[in-house]
Design a protein around this motif. Sequence first.
Motif, PDB file in Angstrom:
ATOM      1  N   LEU A 127       0.819  -1.209   0.000  1.00  0.00           N
ATOM      2  CA  LEU A 127       0.000   0.000   0.000  1.00  0.00           C
ATOM      3  C   LEU A 127       0.854   1.261   0.000  1.00  0.00           C
ATOM      4  N   LEU A 128       1.971   1.246   0.724  1.00  0.00           N
ATOM      5  CA  LEU A 128       2.864   2.416   0.738  1.00  0.00           C
ATOM      6  C   LEU A 128       3.401   2.710  -0.650  1.00  0.00           C
ATOM      7  N   LEU A 129       3.886   1.677  -1.327  1.00  0.00           N
ATOM      8  CA  LEU A 129       4.454   1.913  -2.657  1.00  0.00           C
ATOM      9  C   LEU A 129       3.375   2.346  -3.647  1.00  0.00           C
ATOM     10  N   LYS A 130       2.177   1.789  -3.524  1.00  0.00           N
ATOM     11  CA  LYS A 130       1.076   2.203  -4.394  1.00  0.00           C
ATOM     12  C   LYS A 130       0.770   3.688  -4.194  1.00  0.00           C
ATOM     13  N   LEU A 131       0.752   4.128  -2.938  1.00  0.00           N
ATOM     14  CA  LEU A 131       0.512   5.540  -2.659  1.00  0.00           C
ATOM     15  C   LEU A 131       1.620   6.406  -3.256  1.00  0.00           C
ATOM     16  N   GLN A 132       2.862   6.020  -3.027  1.00  0.00           N
ATOM     17  CA  GLN A 132       3.990   6.807  -3.526  1.00  0.00           C
ATOM     18  C   GLN A 132       3.935   6.992  -5.048  1.00  0.00           C
ATOM     19  N   LEU A 160      11.161   6.163   0.582  1.00  0.00           N
ATOM     20  CA  LEU A 160      10.331   5.855   1.747  1.00  0.00           C
ATOM     21  C   LEU A 160      10.103   4.356   1.905  1.00  0.00           C
ATOM     22  N   SER A 161       9.937   3.661   0.801  1.00  0.00           N
ATOM     23  CA  SER A 161       9.698   2.208   0.864  1.00  0.00           C
ATOM     24  C   SER A 161      10.917   1.472   1.402  1.00  0.00           C
ATOM     25  N   GLN A 162      12.100   1.862   0.913  1.00  0.00           N
ATOM     26  CA  GLN A 162      13.323   1.223   1.398  1.00  0.00           C
ATOM     27  C   GLN A 162      13.568   1.563   2.863  1.00  0.00           C
ATOM     28  N   ASN A 163      13.269   2.805   3.245  1.00  0.00           N
ATOM     29  CA  ASN A 163      13.418   3.193   4.647  1.00  0.00           C
ATOM     30  C   ASN A 163      12.480   2.387   5.541  1.00  0.00           C
ATOM     31  N   PHE A 164      11.268   2.142   5.041  1.00  0.00           N
ATOM     32  CA  PHE A 164      10.303   1.342   5.795  1.00  0.00           C
ATOM     33  C   PHE A 164      10.868  -0.046   6.074  1.00  0.00           C
ATOM     34  N   ILE A 165      11.446  -0.665   5.046  1.00  0.00           N
ATOM     35  CA  ILE A 165      12.006  -2.010   5.206  1.00  0.00           C
ATOM     36  C   ILE A 165      13.177  -1.997   6.184  1.00  0.00           C
ATOM     37  N   SER A 166      14.054  -1.016   6.033  1.00  0.00           N
ATOM     38  CA  SER A 166      15.291  -0.993   6.814  1.00  0.00           C
ATOM     39  C   SER A 166      15.085  -0.582   8.265  1.00  0.00           C
ATOM     40  N   SER A 168      11.680   0.514   9.837  1.00  0.00           N
ATOM     41  CA  SER A 168      10.382   0.288  10.491  1.00  0.00           C
ATOM     42  C   SER A 168      10.091  -1.190  10.716  1.00  0.00           C
ATOM     43  N   VAL A 169      10.402  -2.018   9.733  1.00  0.00           N
ATOM     44  CA  VAL A 169      10.068  -3.443   9.832  1.00  0.00           C
ATOM     45  C   VAL A 169      10.714  -4.113  11.049  1.00  0.00           C
ATOM     46  N   PRO A 170      12.006  -3.868  11.352  1.00  0.00           N
ATOM     47  CA  PRO A 170      12.569  -4.484  12.563  1.00  0.00           C
ATOM     48  C   PRO A 170      11.824  -4.087  13.836  1.00  0.00           C
ATOM     49  N   LYS A 171      11.377  -2.827  13.925  1.00  0.00           N
ATOM     50  CA  LYS A 171      10.622  -2.374  15.105  1.00  0.00           C
ATOM     51  C   LYS A 171       9.267  -3.082  15.191  1.00  0.00           C
ATOM     52  N   ILE A 172       8.610  -3.220  14.052  1.00  0.00           N
ATOM     53  CA  ILE A 172       7.317  -3.897  14.032  1.00  0.00           C
ATOM     54  C   ILE A 172       7.489  -5.376  14.399  1.00  0.00           C
ATOM     55  N   CYS A 173       8.531  -6.001  13.874  1.00  0.00           N
ATOM     56  CA  CYS A 173       8.797  -7.407  14.190  1.00  0.00           C
ATOM     57  C   CYS A 173       9.004  -7.597  15.683  1.00  0.00           C
ATOM     58  N   ALA A 219       9.622   6.371   7.814  1.00  0.00           N
ATOM     59  CA  ALA A 219      10.868   6.231   8.559  1.00  0.00           C
ATOM     60  C   ALA A 219      11.869   7.293   8.103  1.00  0.00           C
ATOM     61  N   PRO A 220      12.905   7.570   8.905  1.00  0.00           N
ATOM     62  CA  PRO A 220      13.925   8.554   8.499  1.00  0.00           C
ATOM     63  C   PRO A 220      14.730   8.053   7.312  1.00  0.00           C
ATOM     64  N   ASP A 221      15.403   8.998   6.646  1.00  0.00           N
ATOM     65  CA  ASP A 221      16.252   8.639   5.510  1.00  0.00           C
ATOM     66  C   ASP A 221      17.374   7.722   5.959  1.00  0.00           C
ATOM     67  N   GLY A 222      17.731   6.796   5.068  1.00  0.00           N
ATOM     68  CA  GLY A 222      18.815   5.866   5.372  1.00  0.00           C
ATOM     69  C   GLY A 222      20.152   6.336   4.834  1.00  0.00           C
ATOM     70  N   ASP A 223      21.172   5.515   5.060  1.00  0.00           N
ATOM     71  CA  ASP A 223      22.523   5.861   4.614  1.00  0.00           C
ATOM     72  C   ASP A 223      22.673   5.839   3.106  1.00  0.00           C
ATOM     73  N   HIS A 224      21.678   5.211   2.402  1.00  0.00           N
ATOM     74  CA  HIS A 224      21.798   5.090   0.951  1.00  0.00           C
ATOM     75  C   HIS A 224      21.462   6.395   0.230  1.00  0.00           C
ATOM     76  N   ILE A 225      20.998   7.427   0.981  1.00  0.00           N
ATOM     77  CA  ILE A 225      20.683   8.707   0.363  1.00  0.00           C
ATOM     78  C   ILE A 225      21.968   9.500   0.195  1.00  0.00           C
TER      79      ILE A 225
END
Length: 352
Positions: A127-132, A160-166, A168-173, A219-225
């Motif tokens: 859903l996030l990627l669809k919105l983006q 935003l999608s990559q940040n979510f994976i990197s 947000s997902v560990p926190k949700i898990c 989620a905040p920007d990652g190191d890949h930015i």
Amino acid sequence: MLGKAWQFARRHKTKIAAVSAITGGLVLAGKLAESKFKQWQEEETRKMLEQIKKQHHYENTEKTSNETLKSLFPALIKTIEKSLDSEPILERIKNQTGNKIELWNELKVLSFARALAMIITGTQLVLLLKLQLNILSGILYIKQPSQVLSSRLQERFMALSQNFISFSVPKICEQIREKMIQLLALSLKEKFTITQLEAFFQTTLLQLDLPGFQKLIIAPDGDHISQPLNPDEHLLLDDLINNIVELLEHEDYAKIFRIGLQTSLSNVFDYLAESYLSHESYKENGLRSEVRLPVAKLIPILNQSITVYQSVLHALIKHYTIREYSANIYESFCQAPPDAIAKPSLSTLWPF
């Protein structure tokens, strides 16, 4: 002869004038109607061509989003596996080191948590990627890309999608794992039918902090930015992200999210059903509803349930309601005024 014609004309000049006026008016009206009809035809043709163009643009957007999701889902699954890593416990069970019951109970928690994590975060990612992409494509459809969104700005928004994976997902898990410790007071010998197991998952979903999980999506920007933005681009990025946040908080999104969860859960249980169908008691009486599997036997099956992520993804991106929602988001942003990145009128979104 000419004299008679002249006399006739003089006697009936009023009637002749009226007839001439009427005839001339009809000719003029006919030409005006013809002109209006031609304008109408041209306008209808323009609208039709514009609709075809927009439809083609949207279909390309959907294709891009689906292909992008196929590339992102393996990274999502890898993050879940890392956050809820069951390999060390499996290794200890295999080598018979430590308390066997305690190890199996730890594995029980991780197995249930892994399945739920894929269901929840997989739905969130789709859903996030669809919105983006539909927000971005809608804006780009009515503007020249170079006039409003630079390539580095688009990159930051799509990150935003990559940040979510990197991030947000560990926190949700971890939150799911903690909740499973509280809820899974199940004996390893306790048996479930497929219906009872599904009811347990449904109840668990209701007890999880799903609204809290939604707040972790951005989620905040990652190191890949790597490319910094100028002040104007930062303002535009904030506008884009605010659009995402507003849509995530809207009741339509909450309904779509629930539909996505049920779709994902259904696919996971299609996988689990195979284990029930292969059980001896099913082979004997042919009634799946009467097959009961102990928790100890369900643990390894649930632990591997994240391997069916491709089936879950396919079901989500093909679901009619999710596709309809995506189309309405795209259409809303296509209607934005040409001098700003405007938020869509939420009342224009698909009513449920």
